[in-house]
Design a protein around this motif. Structure first.
Motif, PDB file in Angstrom:
ATOM      1  N   UNK A 163     -23.049  -6.699   7.067  1.00 50.06           N
ATOM      2  CA  UNK A 163     -22.047  -7.192   5.810  1.00 50.06           C
ATOM      3  C   UNK A 163     -21.659  -5.971   4.955  1.00 50.06           C
ATOM      4  N   UNK A 164     -22.453  -5.170   4.647  1.00 52.33           N
ATOM      5  CA  UNK A 164     -22.355  -4.039   3.890  1.00 52.33           C
ATOM      6  C   UNK A 164     -21.121  -3.148   4.544  1.00 52.33           C
ATOM      7  N   UNK A 165     -21.038  -3.079   5.860  1.00 47.92           N
ATOM      8  CA  UNK A 165     -20.074  -2.199   6.313  1.00 47.92           C
ATOM      9  C   UNK A 165     -18.631  -2.856   6.267  1.00 47.92           C
ATOM     10  N   UNK A 166     -18.641  -4.272   6.729  1.00 46.24           N
ATOM     11  CA  UNK A 166     -17.522  -5.174   6.585  1.00 46.24           C
ATOM     12  C   UNK A 166     -17.003  -4.916   5.135  1.00 46.24           C
ATOM     13  N   UNK A 167     -17.875  -5.188   4.137  1.00 43.58           N
ATOM     14  CA  UNK A 167     -17.346  -5.363   2.589  1.00 43.58           C
ATOM     15  C   UNK A 167     -16.862  -3.739   2.352  1.00 43.58           C
ATOM     16  N   UNK A 168     -17.552  -2.724   2.971  1.00 43.45           N
ATOM     17  CA  UNK A 168     -17.047  -1.433   2.684  1.00 43.45           C
ATOM     18  C   UNK A 168     -15.810  -1.250   3.093  1.00 43.45           C
ATOM     19  N   UNK A 169     -15.492  -1.669   4.517  1.00 43.32           N
ATOM     20  CA  UNK A 169     -14.057  -1.537   5.263  1.00 43.32           C
ATOM     21  C   UNK A 169     -13.062  -2.233   4.439  1.00 43.32           C
ATOM     22  N   UNK A 170     -13.456  -3.324   3.871  1.00 48.70           N
ATOM     23  CA  UNK A 170     -12.351  -4.201   2.951  1.00 48.70           C
ATOM     24  C   UNK A 170     -11.972  -3.461   1.790  1.00 48.70           C
ATOM     25  N   UNK A 171     -13.120  -3.019   1.096  1.00 48.43           N
ATOM     26  CA  UNK A 171     -12.961  -2.181  -0.124  1.00 48.43           C
ATOM     27  C   UNK A 171     -12.272  -0.963   0.188  1.00 48.43           C
ATOM     28  N   UNK A 172     -12.493  -0.284   1.295  1.00 45.82           N
ATOM     29  CA  UNK A 172     -11.781   0.925   1.340  1.00 45.82           C
ATOM     30  C   UNK A 172     -10.190   0.515   1.875  1.00 45.82           C
ATOM     31  N   UNK A 173      -9.922  -0.362   2.668  1.00 48.61           N
ATOM     32  CA  UNK A 173      -8.648  -0.879   3.043  1.00 48.61           C
ATOM     33  C   UNK A 173      -7.893  -1.220   1.355  1.00 48.61           C
ATOM     34  N   UNK A 174      -8.383  -1.991   0.817  1.00 46.66           N
ATOM     35  CA  UNK A 174      -7.786  -2.274  -0.245  1.00 46.66           C
ATOM     36  C   UNK A 174      -7.491  -1.136  -1.196  1.00 46.66           C
ATOM     37  N   UNK A 175      -8.510  -0.374  -1.285  1.00 46.45           N
ATOM     38  CA  UNK A 175      -8.203   0.882  -2.207  1.00 46.45           C
ATOM     39  C   UNK A 175      -7.315   1.838  -1.526  1.00 46.45           C
ATOM     40  N   UNK A 176      -7.196   1.946  -0.356  1.00 43.91           N
ATOM     41  CA  UNK A 176      -6.191   2.873   0.175  1.00 43.91           C
ATOM     42  C   UNK A 176      -4.771   2.219   0.190  1.00 43.91           C
ATOM     43  N   UNK A 177      -4.627   0.878   0.353  1.00 38.98           N
ATOM     44  CA  UNK A 177      -3.430   0.171   0.259  1.00 38.98           C
ATOM     45  C   UNK A 177      -2.864   0.311  -1.296  1.00 38.98           C
ATOM     46  N   UNK A 178      -3.586   0.046  -2.368  1.00 43.37           N
ATOM     47  CA  UNK A 178      -3.510   0.264  -3.797  1.00 43.37           C
ATOM     48  C   UNK A 178      -3.078   1.744  -4.058  1.00 43.37           C
ATOM     49  N   UNK A 179      -3.893   2.863  -3.560  1.00 35.92           N
ATOM     50  CA  UNK A 179      -3.451   4.138  -3.797  1.00 35.92           C
ATOM     51  C   UNK A 179      -2.198   4.538  -3.211  1.00 35.92           C
ATOM     52  N   UNK A 180      -1.910   3.914  -2.069  1.00 34.59           N
ATOM     53  CA  UNK A 180      -0.532   4.277  -1.326  1.00 34.59           C
ATOM     54  C   UNK A 180       0.465   3.627  -2.189  1.00 34.59           C
ATOM     55  N   UNK A 181       0.230   2.311  -2.796  1.00 26.88           N
ATOM     56  CA  UNK A 181       1.220   2.058  -3.528  1.00 26.88           C
ATOM     57  C   UNK A 181       1.577   2.484  -4.936  1.00 26.88           C
ATOM     58  N   UNK A 182       0.403   3.129  -5.353  1.00 27.71           N
ATOM     59  CA  UNK A 182       0.435   3.845  -6.720  1.00 27.71           C
ATOM     60  C   UNK A 182       1.613   5.231  -6.563  1.00 27.71           C
ATOM     61  N   UNK A 183       0.887   6.062  -5.382  1.00 28.97           N
ATOM     62  CA  UNK A 183       1.386   7.197  -4.979  1.00 28.97           C
ATOM     63  C   UNK A 183       2.951   6.972  -4.634  1.00 28.97           C
ATOM     64  N   UNK A 184       3.322   5.948  -4.067  1.00 28.99           N
ATOM     65  CA  UNK A 184       4.612   5.759  -3.340  1.00 28.99           C
ATOM     66  C   UNK A 184       5.650   5.539  -5.042  1.00 28.99           C
ATOM     67  N   UNK A 185       4.877   4.568  -5.638  1.00 24.60           N
ATOM     68  CA  UNK A 185       5.610   4.393  -6.824  1.00 24.60           C
ATOM     69  C   UNK A 185       5.928   5.711  -7.748  1.00 24.60           C
ATOM     70  N   UNK A 186       4.851   6.522  -7.793  1.00 25.78           N
ATOM     71  CA  UNK A 186       4.796   7.745  -8.595  1.00 25.78           C
ATOM     72  C   UNK A 186       5.950   8.690  -8.178  1.00 25.78           C
ATOM     73  N   UNK A 187       6.050   8.720  -6.559  1.00 22.44           N
ATOM     74  CA  UNK A 187       6.781   9.541  -5.796  1.00 22.44           C
ATOM     75  C   UNK A 187       8.254   9.175  -5.838  1.00 22.44           C
ATOM     76  N   UNK A 188       8.365   7.920  -5.937  1.00 25.71           N
ATOM     77  CA  UNK A 188       9.766   7.019  -5.989  1.00 25.71           C
ATOM     78  C   UNK A 188      10.405   7.298  -7.573  1.00 25.71           C
ATOM     79  N   UNK A 189       9.499   7.260  -8.445  1.00 24.12           N
ATOM     80  CA  UNK A 189       9.902   7.263  -9.906  1.00 24.12           C
ATOM     81  C   UNK A 189      10.230   8.903 -10.141  1.00 24.12           C
ATOM     82  N   UNK A 190       9.626   9.652  -9.528  1.00 26.58           N
ATOM     83  CA  UNK A 190       9.757  11.238  -9.680  1.00 26.58           C
ATOM     84  C   UNK A 190      11.290  11.520  -8.956  1.00 26.58           C
TER      85      UNK A 190
END
Length: 190
Positions: A68-95
């Protein structure tokens, strides 16, 4: 997990994926992140229940807990990665948008005279021999064999010949008139 911690985790996950590939749910990192997330949620839940009433702790299945911890961790990491990608892409686009609006016009404005006065003549000097040797002969050959061009040249030649003939007729008629006038004066006076 929300906000800055989620962004930081997502950035770390993106970096790790670039170096070692995607993280699976059975990886130690995913399990650790999942345990931390699960522990946070469990502690919050337990604190709420303990304040309401006293409950005896249930027996824990370690394998299920790790899964259960591994599944939760994978989900948390996937969401975090997706959010970081969106934030970084937004910063890059704005730049990029900022650079296109503010920097590029200024650089072009400052560099244009140098480009026009120095670089373009050098490019043309380098290209002109190729144009003269390879491009112009092809253009001339195409024009020489183009039926439309031949028709146009024929029409212009005929027009020029007609104009020359008309002028010759007018000149010869005028000369003929002068000769006739001169001839009449010559014979009238005698």
């Amino acid at each position: 997990m929300t906000g800055l911690p989620r962004f930081a985790l997502g950035t770390v996950v993106l970096t790790a994926e670039r170096l070692a590939g995607r993280t699976s749910a059975s990886s130690p990192v995913a399990i650790a992140v999942g345990l931390a997330d699960q522990g946070r949620k469990s502690a919050r839940s337990a604190a709420k229940k303990l304040t309401a009433m006293r409950i005896k702790a249930p027996a824990i299945d370690l394998r299920q807990l790790l899964h259960d911890a591994g599944a939760r961790g994978a989900i948390a990491m996937s969401r975090s990665r997706r959010d970081a990608e969106a934030t970084l892409r937004s910063v890059m686009d704005d730049s990029f948008d900022w650079a296109e609006q503010k920097v590029v016009p200024k650089v072009v404005e400052e560099m244009m005279p140098q480009i026009v006065n120095n670089i373009v003549p050098r490019i043309l000097d380098g290209v002109m021999p190729q144009i003269r040797s390879k491009v112009l002969p092809v253009i001339i050959d195409d024009l020489a064999h183009d039926p439309n061009v031949r028709t146009m040249i024929t029409e212009q030649s005929q027009s020029a010949m007609a104009d020359a003939t008309l002028e010759l007729r007018e000149t010869s008629a005028e000369a003929d008139d002068r000769l006739e006038i001169a001839f009449r004066r010559l014979f009238r006076s005698k």
